[in-house]
Design a protein around this motif. Structure first.
Motif, PDB file in Angstrom:
ATOM      1  N   ARG A   9       0.904  -1.258  -0.218  1.00 20.87           N
ATOM      2  CA  ARG A   9      -0.042  -0.055  -0.046  1.00 20.87           C
ATOM      3  C   ARG A   9       0.935   1.281  -0.051  1.00 20.87           C
ATOM      4  N   TRP A  14      -0.892   4.751  -1.243  1.00 20.62           N
ATOM      5  CA  TRP A  14      -2.344   4.793  -1.021  1.00 20.62           C
ATOM      6  C   TRP A  14      -2.686   4.934   0.899  1.00 20.62           C
ATOM      7  N   LEU A  19      -7.370   2.294   0.118  1.00 19.08           N
ATOM      8  CA  LEU A  19      -7.011   0.575  -0.106  1.00 19.08           C
ATOM      9  C   LEU A  19      -8.642   0.142   0.160  1.00 19.08           C
ATOM     10  N   ARG A  22     -11.114   0.623  -2.631  1.00 21.28           N
ATOM     11  CA  ARG A  22     -10.727  -0.172  -3.860  1.00 21.28           C
ATOM     12  C   ARG A  22     -10.926  -1.607  -3.541  1.00 21.28           C
ATOM     13  N   LEU A  23     -11.062  -2.217  -2.438  1.00 21.98           N
ATOM     14  CA  LEU A  23     -11.298  -3.559  -1.984  1.00 21.98           C
ATOM     15  C   LEU A  23     -12.796  -3.593  -1.630  1.00 21.98           C
ATOM     16  N   ARG A  47      -9.098 -10.739  -3.871  1.00 21.27           N
ATOM     17  CA  ARG A  47      -9.314  -9.387  -4.261  1.00 21.27           C
ATOM     18  C   ARG A  47      -7.973  -8.770  -4.108  1.00 21.27           C
ATOM     19  N   ILE A  48      -7.227  -8.730  -2.992  1.00 21.55           N
ATOM     20  CA  ILE A  48      -6.140  -8.191  -2.758  1.00 21.55           C
ATOM     21  C   ILE A  48      -4.909  -8.587  -3.618  1.00 21.55           C
ATOM     22  N   ARG A  50      -5.345  -9.758  -6.805  1.00 20.01           N
ATOM     23  CA  ARG A  50      -5.776  -9.457  -7.953  1.00 20.01           C
ATOM     24  C   ARG A  50      -5.301  -7.683  -8.082  1.00 20.01           C
ATOM     25  N   LEU A  51      -5.900  -7.082  -7.055  1.00 22.21           N
ATOM     26  CA  LEU A  51      -5.405  -5.585  -7.025  1.00 22.21           C
ATOM     27  C   LEU A  51      -3.933  -5.399  -7.112  1.00 22.21           C
ATOM     28  N   ASN A  53      -1.861  -7.651  -8.371  1.00 26.17           N
ATOM     29  CA  ASN A  53      -1.539  -8.165  -9.474  1.00 26.17           C
ATOM     30  C   ASN A  53      -0.255  -9.148  -9.047  1.00 26.17           C
TER      31      ASN A  53
END
Length: 64
Positions: A9, A14, A19, A22-23, A47-48, A50-51, A53
């Motif tokens: 982060r 961020w 953050l 976004r999640l 999800r984390i 993917r965010l 990558n």
């Protein structure tokens, strides 16, 4: 469970609130995960990952 969430982060500059947005979780949830008070659910961990990558294993790991 240890994690690199705070570092990742910070690398993106961020806030916890950014953050969290976004999640789709609360800022308190982000804080609890970052400080190790709570482990994320599996869907949230995905999800984390993917965010950022990254594979889940590169973000979260057990203490061993």
């Amino acid at each position: 469970m240890n994690n690199r969430l705070k570092v990742l982060r910070a690398e993106r500059d961020w806030s916890q609130a950014e953050l969290a947005g976004r999640l789709d979780v609360s800022r308190q949830a982000v804080n609890a995960i970052e400080t190790g008070k709570h482990d994320p659910s599996l869907p949230l961990a995905f999800r984390i990952a993917r965010l950022f990558n990254m594979p889940i294993e590169e973000i979260f790991h057990d203490g061993h």
